[in-house]
Design a protein around this motif. Structure first.
Motif, PDB file in Angstrom:
ATOM      1  N   PHE A 157       0.847  -1.197   0.000  1.00 31.36           N
ATOM      2  CA  PHE A 157       0.000   0.000   0.000  1.00 31.36           C
ATOM      3  C   PHE A 157       0.881   1.246   0.000  1.00 31.36           C
ATOM      4  CE2 PHE A 157      -3.999  -1.820   2.327  1.00 31.36           C
ATOM      5  CZ  PHE A 157      -4.036  -2.865   1.423  1.00 31.36           C
ATOM      6  N   THR A 158       0.372   2.302  -0.623  1.00 29.69           N
ATOM      7  CA  THR A 158       1.069   3.583  -0.645  1.00 29.69           C
ATOM      8  C   THR A 158       0.086   4.701  -0.353  1.00 29.69           C
ATOM      9  OG1 THR A 158       2.642   2.773  -2.309  1.00 29.69           O
ATOM     10  CG2 THR A 158       2.509   5.151  -1.985  1.00 29.69           C
ATOM     11  N   ILE A 159       0.400   5.505   0.657  1.00 25.83           N
ATOM     12  CA  ILE A 159      -0.418   6.662   0.978  1.00 25.83           C
ATOM     13  C   ILE A 159       0.230   7.899   0.366  1.00 25.83           C
ATOM     14  CG2 ILE A 159       0.732   7.052   3.194  1.00 25.83           C
ATOM     15  CD1 ILE A 159      -1.985   7.988   4.307  1.00 25.83           C
ATOM     16  N   SER A 160      -0.596   8.787  -0.137  1.00 19.66           N
ATOM     17  CA  SER A 160      -0.098  10.036  -0.712  1.00 19.66           C
ATOM     18  C   SER A 160      -1.165  11.106  -0.523  1.00 19.66           C
ATOM     19  CB  SER A 160       0.236   9.867  -2.197  1.00 19.66           C
ATOM     20  OG  SER A 160      -0.921   9.506  -2.942  1.00 19.66           O
ATOM     21  N   ARG A 161      -0.790  12.339  -0.803  1.00 25.39           N
ATOM     22  CA  ARG A 161      -1.751  13.426  -0.658  1.00 25.39           C
ATOM     23  C   ARG A 161      -1.488  14.501  -1.710  1.00 25.39           C
ATOM     24  NH1 ARG A 161      -1.322  15.443   5.218  1.00 25.39           N
ATOM     25  NH2 ARG A 161      -2.879  16.953   4.491  1.00 25.39           N
ATOM     26  N   ASP A 162      -2.551  15.198  -2.054  1.00 21.07           N
ATOM     27  CA  ASP A 162      -2.482  16.351  -2.946  1.00 21.07           C
ATOM     28  C   ASP A 162      -3.129  17.504  -2.176  1.00 21.07           C
ATOM     29  OD1 ASP A 162      -2.821  18.327  -4.851  1.00 21.07           O
ATOM     30  OD2 ASP A 162      -3.273  16.912  -6.449  1.00 21.07           O
ATOM     31  N   ASN A 163      -2.316  18.324  -1.568  1.00 25.16           N
ATOM     32  CA  ASN A 163      -2.855  19.389  -0.727  1.00 25.16           C
ATOM     33  C   ASN A 163      -3.612  20.440  -1.543  1.00 25.16           C
ATOM     34  OD1 ASN A 163      -2.012  18.264   1.662  1.00 25.16           O
ATOM     35  ND2 ASN A 163      -0.108  19.424   1.757  1.00 25.16           N
ATOM     36  N   ALA A 164      -3.260  20.601  -2.784  1.00 25.12           N
ATOM     37  CA  ALA A 164      -3.992  21.548  -3.625  1.00 25.12           C
ATOM     38  C   ALA A 164      -5.435  21.091  -3.844  1.00 25.12           C
ATOM     39  CB  ALA A 164      -3.290  21.710  -4.954  1.00 25.12           C
ATOM     40  N   LYS A 165      -5.633  19.777  -3.800  1.00 27.72           N
ATOM     41  CA  LYS A 165      -6.981  19.221  -3.981  1.00 27.72           C
ATOM     42  C   LYS A 165      -7.612  18.823  -2.654  1.00 27.72           C
ATOM     43  CE  LYS A 165      -6.114  17.414  -8.628  1.00 27.72           C
ATOM     44  NZ  LYS A 165      -6.103  16.209  -9.503  1.00 27.72           N
ATOM     45  N   ASN A 166      -6.888  19.042  -1.565  1.00 24.81           N
ATOM     46  CA  ASN A 166      -7.423  18.688  -0.241  1.00 24.81           C
ATOM     47  C   ASN A 166      -7.836  17.217  -0.201  1.00 24.81           C
ATOM     48  OD1 ASN A 166      -7.642  19.928   2.275  1.00 24.81           O
ATOM     49  ND2 ASN A 166      -9.799  20.460   2.015  1.00 24.81           N
ATOM     50  N   THR A 167      -6.992  16.366  -0.776  1.00 26.19           N
ATOM     51  CA  THR A 167      -7.329  14.961  -0.961  1.00 26.19           C
ATOM     52  C   THR A 167      -6.151  14.077  -0.560  1.00 26.19           C
ATOM     53  OG1 THR A 167      -8.858  15.486  -2.771  1.00 26.19           O
ATOM     54  CG2 THR A 167      -8.068  13.217  -2.635  1.00 26.19           C
ATOM     55  N   VAL A 168      -6.464  12.958   0.064  1.00 26.89           N
ATOM     56  CA  VAL A 168      -5.461  11.951   0.386  1.00 26.89           C
ATOM     57  C   VAL A 168      -5.853  10.654  -0.309  1.00 26.89           C
ATOM     58  CG1 VAL A 168      -6.600  11.208   2.521  1.00 26.89           C
ATOM     59  CG2 VAL A 168      -4.148  10.889   2.259  1.00 26.89           C
ATOM     60  N   TYR A 169      -4.849   9.871  -0.687  1.00 22.36           N
ATOM     61  CA  TYR A 169      -5.081   8.644  -1.455  1.00 22.36           C
ATOM     62  C   TYR A 169      -4.468   7.447  -0.751  1.00 22.36           C
ATOM     63  CZ  TYR A 169      -5.746  12.216  -5.064  1.00 22.36           C
ATOM     64  OH  TYR A 169      -6.171  13.317  -5.769  1.00 22.36           O
ATOM     65  N   LEU A 170      -4.984   6.290  -1.086  1.00 18.43           N
ATOM     66  CA  LEU A 170      -4.383   5.032  -0.645  1.00 18.43           C
ATOM     67  C   LEU A 170      -4.380   4.095  -1.838  1.00 18.43           C
ATOM     68  CD1 LEU A 170      -3.196   3.523   1.832  1.00 18.43           C
ATOM     69  CD2 LEU A 170      -5.457   2.478   2.115  1.00 18.43           C
ATOM     70  N   GLN A 171      -3.197   3.884  -2.400  1.00 19.54           N
ATOM     71  CA  GLN A 171      -3.039   2.927  -3.489  1.00 19.54           C
ATOM     72  C   GLN A 171      -2.784   1.559  -2.881  1.00 19.54           C
ATOM     73  OE1 GLN A 171      -3.206   3.349  -6.939  1.00 19.54           O
ATOM     74  NE2 GLN A 171      -3.059   1.111  -6.975  1.00 19.54           N
ATOM     75  N   MET A 172      -3.618   0.599  -3.231  1.00 20.74           N
ATOM     76  CA  MET A 172      -3.534  -0.729  -2.647  1.00 20.74           C
ATOM     77  C   MET A 172      -3.259  -1.734  -3.765  1.00 20.74           C
ATOM     78  SD  MET A 172      -6.700  -0.552   0.076  1.00 20.74           S
ATOM     79  CE  MET A 172      -7.935  -0.579  -1.206  1.00 20.74           C
ATOM     80  N   ASN A 173      -2.103  -2.362  -3.699  1.00 25.13           N
ATOM     81  CA  ASN A 173      -1.702  -3.368  -4.686  1.00 25.13           C
ATOM     82  C   ASN A 173      -1.569  -4.734  -4.026  1.00 25.13           C
ATOM     83  OD1 ASN A 173      -1.472  -1.289  -6.616  1.00 25.13           O
ATOM     84  ND2 ASN A 173       0.674  -0.935  -6.089  1.00 25.13           N
TER      85      ASN A 173
END
Length: 126
Positions: A68-84
């Motif tokens: 899994f990889t967590i990331s964020r885009d502060n310009a979009k006020n969004t956080v992600y979780l890529q799950m492989n």
């Protein structure tokens, strides 16, 4: 009204991938640490991944490290979780959470977080 809204869950076969998103509204979380937790039926909610306010530090539960990889885009006020490489034991409702205080580095304990989403179901079939 502050809201965290998760999306991207679904049904996937073992070995597959999903990408969860958590969009925040009502205030910016660009200066707040955020995290992902999950809860499987009959089990307690557990920490999955966390990310510092800047995105410079990330950390994971041992059970998902390397997959899994967590990331964020502060310009979009969004956080992600890529799950492989998903496994049946990853099946759970996944929640995103945000700390209320700014400048945080993140925390593995649910009590650290003040804002929670409603959750999105992830089901991994064998």
């Amino acid at each position: 009204q502050v809201q965290l809204v998760e999306s991207g869950g679904g049904l996937v076969q073992a070995g597959g991938s999903l990408r969860l998103s958590c969009a925040a509204s009502g205030r910016t979380f660009s200066t707040n640490a955020m995290g992902w937790f999950r809860q499987a039926p009959g089990k307690e909610r557990e920490f999955v991944a966390g990310i510092s306010w800047s995105g410079g530090s990330t950390y994971y539960a041992d059970s998902v490290k390397g997959r899994f990889t967590i990331s964020r885009d502060n310009a979009k006020n969004t956080v992600y979780l890529q799950m492989n490489s998903l496994k049946p034991e990853d099946t759970a409702v996944y929640y995103c959470a945000a700390e209320g205080s700014t400048g945080g580095w993140g925390c593995r304990i649910s009590d650290c977080y003040d804002y929670w989403g409603q959750g999105t179901q992830v089901t991994v079939s064998s």
